[in-house]
Write a protein that holds these residues in place. Structure first.
Motif, PDB file in Angstrom:
ATOM      1  N   GLY A  13      39.461  35.602  30.318  1.00 27.64           N
ATOM      2  CA  GLY A  13      40.268  35.867  31.519  1.00 27.64           C
ATOM      3  C   GLY A  13      40.514  34.610  31.979  1.00 27.64           C
ATOM      4  N   PRO A  14      40.853  34.568  33.409  1.00 28.36           N
ATOM      5  CA  PRO A  14      41.250  33.141  33.987  1.00 28.36           C
ATOM      6  C   PRO A  14      39.974  32.293  33.973  1.00 28.36           C
ATOM      7  N   ALA A  15      38.905  32.835  34.292  1.00 29.27           N
ATOM      8  CA  ALA A  15      37.577  31.987  34.330  1.00 29.27           C
ATOM      9  C   ALA A  15      37.148  31.595  32.974  1.00 29.27           C
ATOM     10  N   ALA A  35      37.080  40.528  24.385  1.00 30.04           N
ATOM     11  CA  ALA A  35      36.716  42.128  23.891  1.00 30.04           C
ATOM     12  C   ALA A  35      38.295  42.881  23.569  1.00 30.04           C
ATOM     13  N   ARG A  36      39.079  42.553  24.418  1.00 28.73           N
ATOM     14  CA  ARG A  36      40.580  43.021  24.181  1.00 28.73           C
ATOM     15  C   ARG A  36      41.284  42.243  22.949  1.00 28.73           C
ATOM     16  N   ASP A  37      42.357  42.694  22.518  1.00 27.86           N
ATOM     17  CA  ASP A  37      43.265  42.087  21.481  1.00 27.86           C
ATOM     18  C   ASP A  37      44.049  41.302  21.919  1.00 27.86           C
ATOM     19  N   ASP A 175      32.810  37.625  31.755  1.00 28.23           N
ATOM     20  CA  ASP A 175      33.476  38.702  31.054  1.00 28.23           C
ATOM     21  C   ASP A 175      33.914  39.909  32.353  1.00 28.23           C
ATOM     22  N   GLY A 176      34.062  39.524  33.533  1.00 28.25           N
ATOM     23  CA  GLY A 176      34.656  40.256  34.764  1.00 28.25           C
ATOM     24  C   GLY A 176      33.464  41.145  35.556  1.00 28.25           C
ATOM     25  N   ALA A 177      34.096  41.817  36.128  1.00 31.74           N
ATOM     26  CA  ALA A 177      33.340  42.877  36.913  1.00 31.74           C
ATOM     27  C   ALA A 177      32.135  43.738  36.291  1.00 31.74           C
ATOM     28  N   SER A 179      30.662  43.077  33.590  1.00 29.79           N
ATOM     29  CA  SER A 179      29.750  41.817  33.025  1.00 29.79           C
ATOM     30  C   SER A 179      28.814  42.434  32.063  1.00 29.79           C
ATOM     31  N   SER A 180      28.842  42.498  30.773  1.00 28.07           N
ATOM     32  CA  SER A 180      27.714  42.499  29.701  1.00 28.07           C
ATOM     33  C   SER A 180      26.747  41.587  29.880  1.00 28.07           C
ATOM     34  N   VAL A 181      27.239  40.338  30.251  1.00 31.85           N
ATOM     35  CA  VAL A 181      26.220  39.086  30.200  1.00 31.85           C
ATOM     36  C   VAL A 181      25.121  39.471  31.215  1.00 31.85           C
ATOM     37  N   PHE A 241      52.853  48.590  42.407  1.00 35.34           N
ATOM     38  CA  PHE A 241      52.359  49.415  43.579  1.00 35.34           C
ATOM     39  C   PHE A 241      51.220  49.876  43.311  1.00 35.34           C
ATOM     40  N   MET A 242      50.066  49.501  44.387  1.00 37.60           N
ATOM     41  CA  MET A 242      48.846  50.056  44.222  1.00 37.60           C
ATOM     42  C   MET A 242      48.655  51.094  45.388  1.00 37.60           C
ATOM     43  N   LEU A 243      48.627  52.254  44.859  1.00 34.35           N
ATOM     44  CA  LEU A 243      48.461  53.347  45.680  1.00 34.35           C
ATOM     45  C   LEU A 243      47.174  53.740  46.214  1.00 34.35           C
ATOM     46  N   GLY A 301      33.146  33.779  38.131  1.00 34.84           N
ATOM     47  CA  GLY A 301      34.163  34.483  38.071  1.00 34.84           C
ATOM     48  C   GLY A 301      33.727  35.895  38.528  1.00 34.84           C
ATOM     49  N   ASP A 302      34.626  36.999  38.185  1.00 33.86           N
ATOM     50  CA  ASP A 302      34.173  38.304  38.510  1.00 33.86           C
ATOM     51  C   ASP A 302      32.984  39.030  38.198  1.00 33.86           C
ATOM     52  N   ALA A 303      32.476  38.240  37.209  1.00 36.90           N
ATOM     53  CA  ALA A 303      30.968  38.589  36.676  1.00 36.90           C
ATOM     54  C   ALA A 303      30.037  38.410  37.626  1.00 36.90           C
ATOM     55  N   GLY A 311      43.150  38.666  50.671  1.00 34.70           N
ATOM     56  CA  GLY A 311      42.789  37.376  50.795  1.00 34.70           C
ATOM     57  C   GLY A 311      43.243  36.579  49.536  1.00 34.70           C
ATOM     58  N   GLY A 312      43.234  37.139  48.561  1.00 37.30           N
ATOM     59  CA  GLY A 312      43.611  36.531  47.067  1.00 37.30           C
ATOM     60  C   GLY A 312      42.600  35.621  46.651  1.00 37.30           C
ATOM     61  N   LEU A 313      41.223  36.032  46.867  1.00 37.63           N
ATOM     62  CA  LEU A 313      40.330  35.048  46.608  1.00 37.63           C
ATOM     63  C   LEU A 313      39.442  35.000  45.442  1.00 37.63           C
ATOM     64  N   GLY A 314      39.779  36.347  44.679  1.00 39.08           N
ATOM     65  CA  GLY A 314      38.748  36.549  43.342  1.00 39.08           C
ATOM     66  C   GLY A 314      39.066  35.284  42.315  1.00 39.08           C
ATOM     67  N   LEU A 315      40.198  35.276  41.732  1.00 41.25           N
ATOM     68  CA  LEU A 315      40.327  34.483  40.752  1.00 41.25           C
ATOM     69  C   LEU A 315      40.101  33.100  41.174  1.00 41.25           C
ATOM     70  N   ASN A 316      40.165  32.647  42.434  1.00 43.32           N
ATOM     71  CA  ASN A 316      40.554  31.337  43.040  1.00 43.32           C
ATOM     72  C   ASN A 316      38.855  30.914  43.227  1.00 43.32           C
TER      73      ASN A 316
HETATM   74  C1  LIG Z   1      45.180  44.127  43.003  1.00 40.41           C
HETATM   75  C2  LIG Z   1      44.731  42.819  42.856  1.00 40.41           C
HETATM   76  C3  LIG Z   1      45.271  41.692  43.366  1.00 40.41           C
HETATM   77  C4  LIG Z   1      44.442  40.384  43.169  1.00 40.41           C
HETATM   78  N1  LIG Z   1      45.165  39.335  43.531  1.00 40.41           N
HETATM   79  C5  LIG Z   1      44.399  38.124  43.334  1.00 40.41           C
HETATM   80  C6  LIG Z   1      44.951  36.893  44.107  1.00 40.41           C
HETATM   81  O1  LIG Z   1      46.025  36.987  44.564  1.00 40.41           O
HETATM   82  N2  LIG Z   1      44.150  35.907  43.920  1.00 40.41           N
HETATM   83  C7  LIG Z   1      43.107  35.970  43.367  1.00 40.41           C
HETATM   84  O2  LIG Z   1      42.488  34.798  43.293  1.00 40.41           O
HETATM   85  N3  LIG Z   1      42.566  36.994  42.840  1.00 40.41           N
HETATM   86  C8  LIG Z   1      43.128  38.175  42.945  1.00 40.41           C
HETATM   87  N4  LIG Z   1      42.613  39.325  42.318  1.00 40.41           N
HETATM   88  C9  LIG Z   1      41.525  39.126  41.620  1.00 40.41           C
HETATM   89  C10 LIG Z   1      41.449  38.524  40.314  1.00 40.41           C
HETATM   90  O3  LIG Z   1      42.270  39.557  39.759  1.00 40.41           O
HETATM   91  C11 LIG Z   1      40.299  38.620  39.565  1.00 40.41           C
HETATM   92  O4  LIG Z   1      39.114  37.958  40.531  1.00 40.41           O
HETATM   93  C12 LIG Z   1      40.151  37.722  38.342  1.00 40.41           C
HETATM   94  O5  LIG Z   1      40.808  38.464  37.195  1.00 40.41           O
HETATM   95  C13 LIG Z   1      38.843  37.518  37.661  1.00 40.41           C
HETATM   96  O6  LIG Z   1      38.944  36.748  36.620  1.00 40.41           O
HETATM   97  P1  LIG Z   1      37.589  36.847  35.699  1.00 40.41           P
HETATM   98  O7  LIG Z   1      38.253  35.827  34.507  1.00 40.41           O
HETATM   99  O8  LIG Z   1      36.701  36.458  36.168  1.00 40.41           O
HETATM  100  O9  LIG Z   1      37.561  38.186  35.126  1.00 40.41           O
HETATM  101  P2  LIG Z   1      38.676  39.109  34.472  1.00 40.41           P
HETATM  102  O10 LIG Z   1      39.855  38.756  34.555  1.00 40.41           O
HETATM  103  O11 LIG Z   1      38.169  40.310  34.589  1.00 40.41           O
HETATM  104  O12 LIG Z   1      38.442  38.761  32.757  1.00 40.41           O
HETATM  105  C14 LIG Z   1      37.274  38.981  32.119  1.00 40.41           C
HETATM  106  C15 LIG Z   1      37.614  39.027  30.782  1.00 40.41           C
HETATM  107  O13 LIG Z   1      36.280  39.399  29.940  1.00 40.41           O
HETATM  108  C16 LIG Z   1      36.573  40.389  28.859  1.00 40.41           C
HETATM  109  N5  LIG Z   1      35.271  41.268  28.583  1.00 40.41           N
HETATM  110  C17 LIG Z   1      34.629  42.222  29.519  1.00 40.41           C
HETATM  111  N6  LIG Z   1      33.604  42.449  28.914  1.00 40.41           N
HETATM  112  C18 LIG Z   1      33.425  41.728  27.706  1.00 40.41           C
HETATM  113  C19 LIG Z   1      32.596  41.872  26.659  1.00 40.41           C
HETATM  114  N7  LIG Z   1      31.617  42.694  26.601  1.00 40.41           N
HETATM  115  N8  LIG Z   1      32.941  41.267  25.604  1.00 40.41           N
HETATM  116  C20 LIG Z   1      33.944  40.426  25.611  1.00 40.41           C
HETATM  117  N9  LIG Z   1      34.793  40.196  26.357  1.00 40.41           N
HETATM  118  C21 LIG Z   1      34.516  40.950  27.562  1.00 40.41           C
HETATM  119  C22 LIG Z   1      37.513  41.405  29.473  1.00 40.41           C
HETATM  120  O14 LIG Z   1      38.616  41.903  28.580  1.00 40.41           O
HETATM  121  C23 LIG Z   1      38.415  40.347  30.246  1.00 40.41           C
HETATM  122  O15 LIG Z   1      39.498  39.727  29.530  1.00 40.41           O
HETATM  123  C24 LIG Z   1      43.237  40.700  42.505  1.00 40.41           C
HETATM  124  C25 LIG Z   1      42.643  41.646  41.870  1.00 40.41           C
HETATM  125  C26 LIG Z   1      43.598  42.848  42.156  1.00 40.41           C
HETATM  126  C27 LIG Z   1      42.958  44.075  41.479  1.00 40.41           C
END
Ligand SMILES: Cc1cc2nc3c(=O)[nH]c(=O)nc-3n(C[C@H](O)[C@H](O)[C@H](O)COP(=O)(O)OP(=O)(O)OC[C@H]3O[C@@H](n4cnc5c(N)ncnc54)[C@H](O)[C@@H]3O)c2cc1C
Length: 573
Positions: A13-15, A35-37, A175-177, A179-181, A241-243, A301-303, A311-316
């Motif tokens: 992902g972005p991180a 993990a994804r394709d 690996d995001g929210a 996280s397996s790690v 649209f996020m409902l 990151g989200d892990a 606030g758009g702070l997650g990725l940042n």
């Molecule tokens: C509606 C919405 C709006 C948002 N707007 C903003 C914004 O404007 N600005 C901002 O900063 N943030 C925003 N965010 C948050 C932002 O999307 C996340 O914080 C960001 O995507 C996190 O990046 P990441 O790389 O840490 O994790 P992710 O983007 O979740 O990437 C993690 C990657 O790890 C992979 N993965 C997971 N498990 C495994 C595994 N076991 N093995 C291998 N790969 C694995 C996943 O497939 C994924 O591709 C928003 C979120 C939402 C839901």
């Protein structure tokens, strides 16, 4: 056992992609598995804060991002409404607070951008491939778990029907929210796992006919039986649209295409041509990992943190994590710092995540005053009555209450302290032994200065070359008054210890940004400023310094997490 690579990055992902780009720049060997394709097909994040753009400038993709960013005039409005084209409850005007404006040019060589995540990720990936010379991302590879020993980590990775083992000295959980790690490292999350549930209906359309009359980048839509937000990721392209849903009553899997169309039609409020590209669901939470490091495993990151998107702070925040971590890993892996330097990663970045979580939750809670002003908190009947009254009377006194409530949301969308690199309060820097001048008054909580722990302030070294552009991820930079350059070079040459490279750059007091000169930041007595590879000031010269070499070595040793002298053997904490 021999190590296959220096680092295993889990998640593209972005991180994870940013970590891989910086690892490539640092010459570290790594594997990156995903993990994804492929990359994320749909966007989540879209707001890229100014400091993230500074980091993206350092890896050479800022211009490509700006080329894809929503035009400033379409980023200017946040709207609260019954539907995109229906009754408007209030409009927050961000004129002058977005795009290339003095608000940013005074403090940075770049500015914030609005680019959907599914456009950003290919830009990051292209940069990675270009820098790396080939595509290192192993798609379709999922980390199952890992174990660690004194020398490294062994990761079990699943690819289709087969499972393989990868060895690395360190593992980065990007690996995001879910996280397996993190799970495999036994790190718990603190905070509420579910604040709200959302159905995400992604569409593609040419929204320009709507935006021309009703400009906005985010529309908070509220009507009886309808609560959510519409994000214009691209005026022509993807929108979502996020409902808000209650999964106990309306499970996300129960929404079929016809229902989703009905919802989007209501949200838009007029005939509009669009296609639904996908429907998903996500949970809004506010959680932070109790630790960012467990031995050789590090979370970014989200892990490590999950915030409400308000606030758009997650990725940042993830960008700041990676920026902070990678130079430290490089220094430790190359024996230029003790492993204790890695402790400063959690020490410095976790408080930033706590602050950002609190801010995101506050932003989310503060929007309740608009709900209250509409009467939505008293049920759909009261809400419908309020809307009926407002629709029939443009001068209705309730509009004043609503407009005040909307104006109250400004910190959510424009707050410089959160735009810029966070000030470190604790970590791998030396507290100053002099009073640090603060020539610029704080604006929206942001006050640039040469204070250790702050990011180096913006000033131009020469036309088009900012102080930021002189930094290297694999070196410290010592900015020195020009008249002391020779003495500092001699001092740097006299250092015995084995540290990261040190670049010395002579400053002239007239170098400046639009708001302050280097002389202003120095005050009466010019001094040397040691900047870490991540741009944070690590040390400043004390007044009346007699032995430059000894002072510099002591500062480098302090930052590197050890006294000067031989590097202690790497050990797992
Ligand atoms: C509606 C919405 C709006 C948002 N707007 C903003 C914004 O404007 N600005 C901002 O900063 N943030 C925003 N965010 C948050 C932002 O999307 C996340 O914080 C960001 O995507 C996190 O990046 P990441 O790389 O840490 O994790 P992710 O983007 O979740 O990437 C993690 C990657 O790890 C992979 N993965 C997971 N498990 C495994 C595994 N076991 N093995 C291998 N790969 C694995 C996943 O497939 C994924 O591709 C928003 C979120 C939402 C839901």
């Amino acid at each position: 056992m021999s190590h296959q690579t220096d680092i295993l990055i889990v998640g593209a992902g972005p991180a994870g992609l940013l970590a891989a780009i910086i690892a490539t720049q640092l010459g570290l060997s790594f594997e990156i598995i995903e993990a994804r394709d492929g990359l994320h097909p749909e966007p989540s994040a879209h707001v890229l804060k100014t400091h993230s753009m500074e980091v993206y400038r350092r890896i050479g993709i800022a211009d490509a991002i700006f080329a894809q960013s929503t035009p400033e005039e379409l980023q200017r409005c946040i709207v609260w409404c019954e539907s995109l084209t229906g009754l408007c409850y209030g409009r927050l005007d961000l004129s002058g607070k977005k795009g290339l404006s003095p608000r940013f040019t005074r403090i940075s060589p770049v500015y914030s951008a609005n680019v959907p995540q599914n456009i950003l990720e290919p830009l990051l990936k292209a940069r990675l491939v270009e820098r790396h010379g080939s595509d290192p991302v192993r798609f379709g590879h999922r980390l199952v778990n890992f174990s660690q020993d004194d020398e490294g980590v062994s990761a079990r990775v699943q690819c289709g029907e087969t499972t393989c083992e990868l060895r690395a000295r360190y593992i980065i959980g990007a690996d995001g929210a879910g996280s397996s790690v993190r799970r495999s490292a036994g790190i718990a999350m603190d905070g509420p796992p579910a604040l709200a549930h959302f159905l995400a209906i992604h569409i593609r359309s040419d929204a320009m006919p709507i935006l021309a009359r009703h400009p906005g980048v985010v529309f908070f839509v509220r009507a009886p039986g309808l609560s959510g937000f519409f994000i214009v990721h691209q005026p022509v392209g993807s929108q979502v649209f996020m409902l808000r849903i209650d999964p106990e009553i309306d499970p996300p899997e129960g929404f079929d295409e016809a229902q989703c169309r009905e919802i989007v039609d209501r949200v838009i409020g007029c005939a509009h041509d669009y296609s639904i590209t996908s429907v998903g669901n996500w949970v809004m939470s506010a959680q932070i990992a109790r630790h960012y490091r467990a031995g050789r495993a590090l979370l970014v990151g989200d892990a490590g943190h999950r915030f409400p998107p308000t606030g758009g702070l997650g990725l940042n925040t993830g960008v700041e994590d990676v920026e902070n971590l990678m130079w430290k890993l490089n220094a430790v892996i190359r024996g230029k710092a003790g492993i204790d330097l890695l402790d400063s990663y959690e020490q410095e970045c976790r408080p930033i995540a706590i602050r950002n979580t609190e801010q995101s939750v506050r932003n989310n809670d503060r929007m309740q005053i608009i709900e209250t002003a509409l009467g939505g908190d008293r049920g759909d009947t009261v809400l419908a009555e309020t809307i009926g009254e407002l629709r029939g009377d443009e001068a209705h006194p309730q509009f004043a209450t609503l407009h005040a409530a909307v104006e109250n949301q400004i910190d959510h969308f424009a707050f410089l302290e959160l735009e810029m690199a966070a000030r470190l309060t604790n970590g791998a820097f030396v507290p100053p032994a002099r009073t640090v001048p603060t020539p610029v008054l704080p604006l929206e909580g942001f006050q640039p200065s040469f204070q250790p722990g702050n990011h180096v302030p913006h000033f131009w070294l020469s036309p088009g070359r900012a102080a930021l552009d002189a930094l290297r991820f694999d070196a410290f930079t010592l900015f020195v008054p020009a008249e002391t350059e020779a003495a500092w070079r001699a001092a740097a040459g006299a250092i015995d210890g084995d540290y990261l490279d040190l670049d010395i750059i002579a400053l002239d007091g007239t170098m400046r940004s639009d708001q302050a000169s280097v002389a202003d930041y120095w005050g009466q007595d010019p001094f040397a400023v040691l900047v870490r590879p991540d741009g944070r000031i690590g040390w400043i010269e004390p007044p009346g310094l007699a032995d430059r070499a000894a002072a510099l070595e002591e500062a480098l040793g302090h930052i590197a997490g050890r006294a000067s002298g031989p590097v202690p053997k790497e050990r797992v904490a």
